[in-house]
Design a protein around this motif. Sequence first.
Motif, PDB file in Angstrom:
ATOM      1  N   GLN A 199      21.881   6.223  -1.974  1.00 21.15           N
ATOM      2  CA  GLN A 199      21.170   6.026  -0.708  1.00 21.15           C
ATOM      3  C   GLN A 199      19.664   6.199  -0.857  1.00 21.15           C
ATOM      4  O   GLN A 199      18.930   6.092   0.122  1.00 21.15           O
ATOM      5  CB  GLN A 199      21.711   6.996   0.343  1.00 21.15           C
ATOM      6  CG  GLN A 199      23.149   6.726   0.720  1.00 21.15           C
ATOM      7  CD  GLN A 199      23.797   7.880   1.480  1.00 21.15           C
ATOM      8  OE1 GLN A 199      23.218   8.962   1.624  1.00 21.15           O
ATOM      9  NE2 GLN A 199      25.001   7.655   1.956  1.00 21.15           N
ATOM     10  N   GLY A 200      19.197   6.485  -2.062  1.00 23.07           N
ATOM     11  CA  GLY A 200      17.756   6.642  -2.299  1.00 23.07           C
ATOM     12  C   GLY A 200      17.199   7.962  -1.804  1.00 23.07           C
ATOM     13  O   GLY A 200      15.995   8.082  -1.578  1.00 23.07           O
ATOM     14  N   ARG A 201      18.054   8.969  -1.660  1.00 23.23           N
ATOM     15  CA  ARG A 201      17.629  10.256  -1.122  1.00 23.23           C
ATOM     16  C   ARG A 201      17.357  11.297  -2.195  1.00 23.23           C
ATOM     17  O   ARG A 201      17.090  12.458  -1.875  1.00 23.23           O
ATOM     18  CB  ARG A 201      18.716  10.787  -0.175  1.00 23.23           C
ATOM     19  CG  ARG A 201      18.955   9.877   1.004  1.00 23.23           C
ATOM     20  CD  ARG A 201      20.163  10.298   1.854  1.00 23.23           C
ATOM     21  NE  ARG A 201      20.361  11.720   1.903  1.00 23.23           N
ATOM     22  CZ  ARG A 201      21.579  12.299   1.836  1.00 23.23           C
ATOM     23  NH1 ARG A 201      22.658  11.574   1.718  1.00 23.23           N
ATOM     24  NH2 ARG A 201      21.677  13.611   1.896  1.00 23.23           N
ATOM     25  N   ALA A 202      17.406  10.906  -3.480  1.00 20.67           N
ATOM     26  CA  ALA A 202      17.307  11.892  -4.558  1.00 20.67           C
ATOM     27  C   ALA A 202      16.176  11.563  -5.522  1.00 20.67           C
ATOM     28  O   ALA A 202      15.889  10.399  -5.800  1.00 20.67           O
ATOM     29  CB  ALA A 202      18.630  11.953  -5.312  1.00 20.67           C
ATOM     30  N   VAL A 203      15.558  12.628  -6.013  1.00 17.49           N
ATOM     31  CA  VAL A 203      14.592  12.532  -7.103  1.00 17.49           C
ATOM     32  C   VAL A 203      15.044  13.510  -8.174  1.00 17.49           C
ATOM     33  O   VAL A 203      15.793  14.452  -7.898  1.00 17.49           O
ATOM     34  CB  VAL A 203      13.142  12.849  -6.655  1.00 17.49           C
ATOM     35  CG1 VAL A 203      12.643  11.822  -5.656  1.00 17.49           C
ATOM     36  CG2 VAL A 203      13.019  14.250  -6.094  1.00 17.49           C
ATOM     37  N   MET A 204      14.588  13.263  -9.391  1.00 25.17           N
ATOM     38  CA  MET A 204      14.972  14.160 -10.481  1.00 25.17           C
ATOM     39  C   MET A 204      13.877  14.220 -11.523  1.00 25.17           C
ATOM     40  O   MET A 204      13.025  13.332 -11.596  1.00 25.17           O
ATOM     41  CB  MET A 204      16.300  13.719 -11.109  1.00 25.17           C
ATOM     42  CG  MET A 204      16.261  12.380 -11.817  1.00 25.17           C
ATOM     43  SD  MET A 204      17.897  11.767 -12.349  1.00 25.17           S
ATOM     44  CE  MET A 204      18.412  12.978 -13.539  1.00 25.17           C
ATOM     45  N   SER A 205      13.905  15.273 -12.309  1.00 24.32           N
ATOM     46  CA  SER A 205      12.984  15.376 -13.435  1.00 24.32           C
ATOM     47  C   SER A 205      13.606  14.615 -14.601  1.00 24.32           C
ATOM     48  O   SER A 205      14.815  14.384 -14.628  1.00 24.32           O
ATOM     49  CB  SER A 205      12.757  16.844 -13.810  1.00 24.32           C
ATOM     50  OG  SER A 205      13.963  17.437 -14.261  1.00 24.32           O
ATOM     51  N   SER A 206      12.785  14.226 -15.541  1.00 23.71           N
ATOM     52  CA  SER A 206      13.312  13.512 -16.704  1.00 23.71           C
ATOM     53  C   SER A 206      13.310  14.416 -17.932  1.00 23.71           C
ATOM     54  O   SER A 206      13.197  13.949 -19.057  1.00 23.71           O
ATOM     55  CB  SER A 206      12.526  12.226 -16.951  1.00 23.71           C
ATOM     56  OG  SER A 206      11.161  12.496 -17.108  1.00 23.71           O
ATOM     57  N   LEU A 209      17.828  17.982 -10.072  1.00 23.04           N
ATOM     58  CA  LEU A 209      18.028  16.995  -9.017  1.00 23.04           C
ATOM     59  C   LEU A 209      17.632  17.601  -7.679  1.00 23.04           C
ATOM     60  O   LEU A 209      17.963  18.753  -7.385  1.00 23.04           O
ATOM     61  CB  LEU A 209      19.502  16.569  -8.988  1.00 23.04           C
ATOM     62  CG  LEU A 209      19.881  15.446  -8.036  1.00 23.04           C
ATOM     63  CD1 LEU A 209      19.262  14.122  -8.491  1.00 23.04           C
ATOM     64  CD2 LEU A 209      21.394  15.310  -7.956  1.00 23.04           C
ATOM     65  N   PHE A 210      16.911  16.825  -6.881  1.00 22.70           N
ATOM     66  CA  PHE A 210      16.498  17.223  -5.544  1.00 22.70           C
ATOM     67  C   PHE A 210      16.997  16.165  -4.573  1.00 22.70           C
ATOM     68  O   PHE A 210      16.812  14.975  -4.801  1.00 22.70           O
ATOM     69  CB  PHE A 210      14.975  17.318  -5.450  1.00 22.70           C
ATOM     70  CG  PHE A 210      14.389  18.388  -6.331  1.00 22.70           C
ATOM     71  CD1 PHE A 210      14.010  19.602  -5.785  1.00 22.70           C
ATOM     72  CD2 PHE A 210      14.226  18.182  -7.689  1.00 22.70           C
ATOM     73  CE1 PHE A 210      13.472  20.597  -6.592  1.00 22.70           C
ATOM     74  CE2 PHE A 210      13.697  19.163  -8.504  1.00 22.70           C
ATOM     75  CZ  PHE A 210      13.323  20.382  -7.956  1.00 22.70           C
ATOM     76  N   ILE A 211      17.643  16.611  -3.500  1.00 24.31           N
ATOM     77  CA  ILE A 211      18.166  15.690  -2.488  1.00 24.31           C
ATOM     78  C   ILE A 211      17.492  16.018  -1.167  1.00 24.31           C
ATOM     79  O   ILE A 211      17.475  17.178  -0.745  1.00 24.31           O
ATOM     80  CB  ILE A 211      19.691  15.800  -2.370  1.00 24.31           C
ATOM     81  CG1 ILE A 211      20.338  15.404  -3.711  1.00 24.31           C
ATOM     82  CG2 ILE A 211      20.220  14.916  -1.237  1.00 24.31           C
ATOM     83  CD1 ILE A 211      21.823  15.619  -3.797  1.00 24.31           C
ATOM     84  N   ASP A 212      16.931  15.003  -0.536  1.00 21.49           N
ATOM     85  CA  ASP A 212      16.202  15.174   0.727  1.00 21.49           C
ATOM     86  C   ASP A 212      15.100  16.221   0.596  1.00 21.49           C
ATOM     87  O   ASP A 212      14.832  16.986   1.522  1.00 21.49           O
ATOM     88  CB  ASP A 212      17.155  15.532   1.864  1.00 21.49           C
ATOM     89  CG  ASP A 212      18.149  14.426   2.171  1.00 21.49           C
ATOM     90  OD1 ASP A 212      17.824  13.247   1.930  1.00 21.49           O
ATOM     91  OD2 ASP A 212      19.263  14.741   2.650  1.00 21.49           O
ATOM     92  N   GLY A 213      14.476  16.277  -0.585  1.00 20.32           N
ATOM     93  CA  GLY A 213      13.356  17.185  -0.810  1.00 20.32           C
ATOM     94  C   GLY A 213      13.733  18.619  -1.116  1.00 20.32           C
ATOM     95  O   GLY A 213      12.860  19.469  -1.273  1.00 20.32           O
ATOM     96  N   VAL A 214      15.023  18.895  -1.240  1.00 21.79           N
ATOM     97  CA  VAL A 214      15.496  20.257  -1.491  1.00 21.79           C
ATOM     98  C   VAL A 214      16.222  20.282  -2.834  1.00 21.79           C
ATOM     99  O   VAL A 214      16.996  19.370  -3.149  1.00 21.79           O
ATOM    100  CB  VAL A 214      16.452  20.713  -0.362  1.00 21.79           C
ATOM    101  CG1 VAL A 214      16.986  22.109  -0.625  1.00 21.79           C
ATOM    102  CG2 VAL A 214      15.754  20.649   0.984  1.00 21.79           C
ATOM    103  N   ALA A 215      15.990  21.340  -3.606  1.00 23.33           N
ATOM    104  CA  ALA A 215      16.685  21.470  -4.885  1.00 23.33           C
ATOM    105  C   ALA A 215      18.189  21.477  -4.652  1.00 23.33           C
ATOM    106  O   ALA A 215      18.689  22.168  -3.758  1.00 23.33           O
ATOM    107  CB  ALA A 215      16.260  22.745  -5.589  1.00 23.33           C
ATOM    108  N   CYS A 216      18.893  20.691  -5.429  1.00 22.34           N
ATOM    109  CA  CYS A 216      20.348  20.609  -5.326  1.00 22.34           C
ATOM    110  C   CYS A 216      20.947  21.990  -5.588  1.00 22.34           C
ATOM    111  O   CYS A 216      20.515  22.702  -6.494  1.00 22.34           O
ATOM    112  CB  CYS A 216      20.859  19.593  -6.336  1.00 22.34           C
ATOM    113  SG  CYS A 216      22.615  19.351  -6.273  1.00 22.34           S
ATOM    114  N   CYS A 217      21.953  22.353  -4.807  1.00 25.44           N
ATOM    115  CA  CYS A 217      22.548  23.687  -4.920  1.00 25.44           C
ATOM    116  C   CYS A 217      23.390  23.841  -6.182  1.00 25.44           C
ATOM    117  O   CYS A 217      23.729  24.949  -6.561  1.00 25.44           O
ATOM    118  CB  CYS A 217      23.396  24.002  -3.692  1.00 25.44           C
ATOM    119  SG  CYS A 217      24.879  22.973  -3.566  1.00 25.44           S
TER     120      CYS A 217
END
Length: 87
Positions: free
Chosen positions: A21-28, A34-42
């Motif tokens: 859905q395009g809601r995640a960013v991640m470091s390489s 992984l961060f979803i909706d601007g929050v670190a994934c639990c």
Amino acid sequence: MSGTGDELSHRARAMLRAVAQGRAVMSSSCEPDLFIDGVACCDQMTAHALAHGGYIRPASEDGERLVPAVLTDAGRAVLTPAVGHVA
């Protein structure tokens, strides 16, 4: 964690849906966060497993900078219902 995706938990599948859905960013980095909706994934352990298992990847390799997370072919296959599958 690789193969057909049958071994993925509900949480892992939800993380894949967020990426789709395009809601995640991640470091390489070698252990990508992984961060979803601007929050670190639990569950960073599952995020690492998804990346190392070939289900998700960073959109570009830019060191530690956060970039959009994208599904790989394997990740898309997990989210695509099987032909003839009855829900």
